[in-house]
Design a protein around this motif. Structure first.
Motif, PDB file in Angstrom:
ATOM      1  N   ARG A 135      -2.128  -6.537  -1.274  1.00 51.40           N
ATOM      2  CA  ARG A 135      -2.024  -5.894  -2.322  1.00 51.40           C
ATOM      3  C   ARG A 135      -3.628  -5.811  -3.144  1.00 51.40           C
ATOM      4  N   GLN A 175     -11.071   4.323  -7.677  1.00 47.57           N
ATOM      5  CA  GLN A 175     -10.731   5.681  -6.629  1.00 47.57           C
ATOM      6  C   GLN A 175      -9.748   4.582  -5.676  1.00 47.57           C
ATOM      7  N   PRO A 204      -6.963   2.922  -4.228  1.00 50.69           N
ATOM      8  CA  PRO A 204      -5.105   2.524  -4.453  1.00 50.69           C
ATOM      9  C   PRO A 204      -4.584   1.236  -4.694  1.00 50.69           C
ATOM     10  N   GLY A 205      -3.934   1.152  -5.435  1.00 49.21           N
ATOM     11  CA  GLY A 205      -3.688  -0.277  -5.837  1.00 49.21           C
ATOM     12  C   GLY A 205      -4.534  -0.906  -6.162  1.00 49.21           C
ATOM     13  N   HIS A 206      -5.631  -0.386  -6.268  1.00 46.84           N
ATOM     14  CA  HIS A 206      -6.472  -1.620  -7.155  1.00 46.84           C
ATOM     15  C   HIS A 206      -5.677  -2.120  -8.352  1.00 46.84           C
TER      16      HIS A 206
END
Length: 154
Positions: free
Chosen positions: A73, A93, A95-97
């Motif tokens: 994650r 930009q 994903p899932g930061h």
């Protein structure tokens, strides 16, 4: 040679000398994060260490941080799982930061390995500016992590 490369070329031998022969994990990682933050002025510099199947917050310099990150994650968990460094020019930009701080704009995460090349944690660095980190940072921070491996995990 860039000024940044010169900074790393001066810093890395000093850092190696500072931690040489030390085996106290938290002390070594605390000093490495302090040296990097002081030298480069980044927003957040610290470590997440694998404990019981997740990444847990280790020594750091900066503001409040996430204490638990699932492997796979966010940038840290992805870097750990893929066993490779990740440079993120714009965290919005990625994903899932995982946003521990809304002030973080760019990030670099470098995995740390033991002597058998098993990942044991990551070095995580955040900046309040976009596009802070590049190939020069990746290569040199990987050198820093190799020194940590030789010092602590060999």
């Amino acid at each position: 040679m860039t000024n940044k490369q010169q900074e790393y070329d001066e810093l890395i031998p000093q850092l190696a000398s500072l931690i040489e022969g030390e085996k106290e994990e938290m002390s070594v990682l605390a000093n490495v994060s302090a040296v990097l933050k002081e030298r480069f002025g980044w927003f957040w510099v610290g470590f997440y260490l694998e404990r019981e199947g997740e990444l847990r917050l280790g020594p750091f310099q900066g503001t409040l941080a996430c204490m638990h990150i699932k492997i796979g994650r966010g940038v840290c968990g992805t870097s750990f799982e893929q066993q490779q460094s990740i440079v993120v020019p714009d965290v919005e930009q990625f994903p899932g930061h995982i946003a521990c701080s809304s002030l973080s704009r760019s990030e670099i995460v470098v995995p740390i390995f033991d002597k058998t090349h098993r990942p044991v944690g990551v070095l995580d660095i955040d900046s309040t500016e976009l596009n802070t980190f590049d190939e020069c940072d990746r290569q040199n921070l990987e050198r820093v992590c190799e020194i940590i491996t030789k010092t602590l995990y060999s």
